[in-house]
Every structure is written in C-alpha cells, then in structure tokens.
Write an enzyme that holds these catalytic residues in place. Structure first.
Site, short mmCIF file in Angstrom:
data_model
loop_
_atom_site.label_atom_id
_atom_site.label_comp_id
_atom_site.label_asym_id
_atom_site.label_seq_id
_atom_site.Cartn_x
_atom_site.Cartn_y
_atom_site.Cartn_z
N HIS A 161 -6.24 0.32 -0.93
CA HIS A 161 -6.59 -1.01 -0.42
C HIS A 161 -7.78 -1.62 -1.16
CE1 HIS A 161 -4.34 0.99 2.85
NE2 HIS A 161 -3.82 -0.22 3.00
N CYS A 189 0.81 -1.23 0.00
CA CYS A 189 0.00 0.00 0.00
C CYS A 189 0.84 1.27 0.00
CB CYS A 189 -0.99 0.00 1.15
SG CYS A 189 -0.30 -0.26 2.79
N ASP A 203 -7.42 5.77 -1.42
CA ASP A 203 -7.14 4.55 -0.68
C ASP A 203 -6.67 3.44 -1.63
OD1 ASP A 203 -7.09 2.37 0.99
OD2 ASP A 203 -9.12 2.63 1.77
#
Length: 381
Positions: free
Chosen positions: A265, A77, A263
């Site tokens: 993820h 990430c 984000d």
C-alpha cells in the site's frame, strides 16, 4: 524530482527504523524458511528481507486494456501480493534461496530478466495488465478487488505462457493437496515438447504450490496458529497471501506471536525500461521497516505458498507436512493425500486459456472484503 524523492523516502533511516521496530527478544525470527537471531544476526536478517522483490501500487502506466485504469491504487493490493509470492518462487528457481540483492547494483542477468516479467506494461508476463485481464476469466472485472484464491488461479494460468521459467503452479482444492494430481501437472506433454532441454535427466520441473484456506469464519481459529508458524519454518516456504479486511499483505515470516509482512500500500510511479537496458530497481526492494501484526488479527482467508525446485525437495516437503501439520494437530490445517479422491470430478491439468484483451471495465467501488466461502470453491480448469 518526484522519482528522486520517492527513492530517498524509501531508504531514509532504514536501519535504525527496522532495528527499533524489532522486539528485543531471544525468540527466533523466521523468514521464508530461514532462522535468525534478532540480537546477533540483524545484518543477515536485514539483507534477507531487503532482497525480497517488493511490488506496490503504481501509477502512470499505460491504461489496462487500452481504456482501463492507469493506476491500481485502491484495488490492486492482492494482485501485487500475488506478484511477490510468484517472484519469490522465480528467484528461488533461477538464483537460489541464498541469493542476496545489493543496493549498489551488479545484479546477475537472470535477476533483471525476472524483474522484467513484472514491469507495469502489457507485454510483461506477470504485469498488473496481464493479471487484471486474466482475472476477467475468473469473473473479476478490471479494477475489482481480489481475494487470495482468485489471485492463485490467475497465477496458475499466466504461468502457462512463461516458457523461460517453465514453472508449474498447482492450486489445491477443498483444503486438500493431491500428490497424484501434482505429478500430472508436472509431467504434462506441452512442457516436455516446448522445453526439451531444460532438465534432460528428469521430467520434474519447478513447482509453486499454492494452498488456499479458510482458517475460521470471521477470525482465525487459534488452533491453526502453530501450524501456520510451522509453514514459515519449512525450507520450501514461499510466503502467505492474506491480510485484514480491505488490506492484502504478503507475509514472509514471524517472530513470537506476530507475523512479518511486506505491504503493497504505497503508490509509486511506474518504472520505464528502455529496450536493451536494465531497470532502476531501487523501488522494487523495501528498505524501510517491514511491518508486523498480531497473528490473531489475520483474516481467516489465506493462501499458503511453497516452492519445490526438485522432486527430492517436494518429497522433503511432504514429509515435513506429515510430521508438523498432520501428525501433531487434532484439527488439520489442510490434508495431504496420495491419490485423487474418487468422489471428485476427474482432474484436468491446466492448459493455455484464450486470452481476453477486452473487458477493461473499471469498478471504482472496491470496498469488497475477502471472498465468501461460496466464492472459495476452486475450479481446476
């Protein structure tokens, strides 16, 4: 079929979801140096956010190092966030901050060339393969979790191999930005000889300035919050690398007391690009609601990013830092100094390192948090 569903999921209810998520406020919304009104400028705000390149976990790419992982889910990430901050610098350099992405296609050739730099393949300049293997030289095994400082060091080294963009990446040391050292980096002989026609009238080249900071011990010190907001207001803002323990985010702005971020993820399948053809870029733009989090929940380890295309741009940034960061704050977020501190080791500009193509040892345990303060010592090599 899976790709079709993924694309549909990314686009479903995007406008209603985003608008419901935004607070009904008269407070300005700041995104990478641009100011928006959440009530009257929603269309422009959405267009800006959707235009940012969005890099997420991917799966089914060629194994890193030949025998390593074929997905970065669970460990990549911060690497993806590093890709996003660098991509923003390249977009500003090649296309300009005012450029906007169109879902229906028709993007300029330079846009596709930028995107190709980040495809999940070993021969792309800033691919997950290149970043993970360059990280081996920073003491990180492939598959190990990175913090913001380590990613900054990796980006600095990889940029040396990117002749097309001729981007200089400067990573500050000990919370101090040294103007003299930046001048040394920007006027290196290697660049002048390899790109003699890039800017014949000037020896300045595009600069991505990364400032790793620790704004507290376990939590962000509230005295830094206003200064952090001021960074997002600067026209040179390129975002912030950071997040929460175990979760890295790419922060692009704020509204009120909340940060706005992209984000990484989400796990998507790697995109294949055939020779001579463009890339299906729908999955590289986040058309869902960008997330928000309270500034007070931010982990204190971050890396600020700024992009300066010209010397005038850099001078303007220095003036803003002096006015908004140094003169108004009792406890400064970082220092901006003219000359290299005499008690520091001599500054050595980065040079192309020997590329390691082995070391694809994969660490499955990725529960490490942000780097410790000891690991936050930065090597200017």
């Amino acid at each position: 079929m899976e790709a079709v569903l993924a694309k549909y999921e990314n686009q479903i209810n995007v406008f209603s979801e985003f608008l419901e998520d935004l607070p009904d406020t008269d407070e300005p919304v700041w995104v990478l140096g641009e100011c928006y009104n959440a009530k009257t400028g929603k269309t422009e705000l959405l267009s800006d956010v959707h235009s940012r390149l969005w890099f997420t976990y991917r799966k089914k790419f060629s194994p890193i190092g030949g025998t390593g992982p074929s997905s970065d889910a669970g460990w990549g990430c911060m690497l993806r966030c590093g890709q996003m901050i660098l991509a923003q610098a390249l977009v500003c350099s090649q296309l300009g901050r005012a450029w906007r992405w169109r879902a229906e296609g028709g993007q300029p050739e330079k846009y596709h060339r930028i995107l190709h730099c980040f495809l999940d393949r070993k021969d792309s300049c800033y691919s997950i393969h290149q970043m993970a293997q360059m990280g081996v030289g920073e003491g990180k095994s492939v598959g190990e979790w990175y913090g913001p400082n380590t990613v900054a060091q990796v980006l600095k080294k990889l940029a040396l191999f990117d002749d097309w963009n001729s981007l200089a990446v400067y990573v500050s040391m000990d919370n101090t930005v040294v103007i003299e050292d930046i001048s040394t980096v920007l006027r290196t002989l290697d660049w002048a000889t390899t790109c003699p026609h890039s800017q014949s009238h000037s020896d300045w080249r595009p600069l991505l300035l990364v400032i790793p900071l620790r704004m507290g011990i376990n939590h962000i010190n509230p005295v830094y919050i206003q200064a952090l907001k001021e960074c997002f207001k600067m026209p040179q803002s390129c975002g912030v690398l950071g997040g929460k323990p175990n979760l890295a985010y790419y922060f692009i702005g704020f509204v009120g007391e909340e940060l706005i971020y992209l984000d990484p993820h989400t796990t998507q399948s790697a995109v294949e690009a055939e020779a001579g053809s463009g890339v299906d870029d729908q999955s590289y733009h986040c058309l869902r609601s960008p997330r928000r989090m309270k500034i007070t929940n931010l982990d204190p380890s971050v890396a600020l990013g700024f992009f300066c295309k010209s010397e005038d741009d850099f001078d303007s940034w220095c003036n803003l830092v002096q006015q908004e960061i140094q003169m108004k704050r009792n406890l400064r977020m970082f220092e901006l100094v003219e000359n290299h501190p005499p008690h520091w080791p001599p500054f050595v500009p980065p040079t192309k390192p020997e590329v390691q193509t082995t070391g694809a040892e994969f660490i499955e345990s990725t529960d490490k948090l942000f780097e410790s303060e000891e690991e936050f010592e930065i090597l200017n090599v």
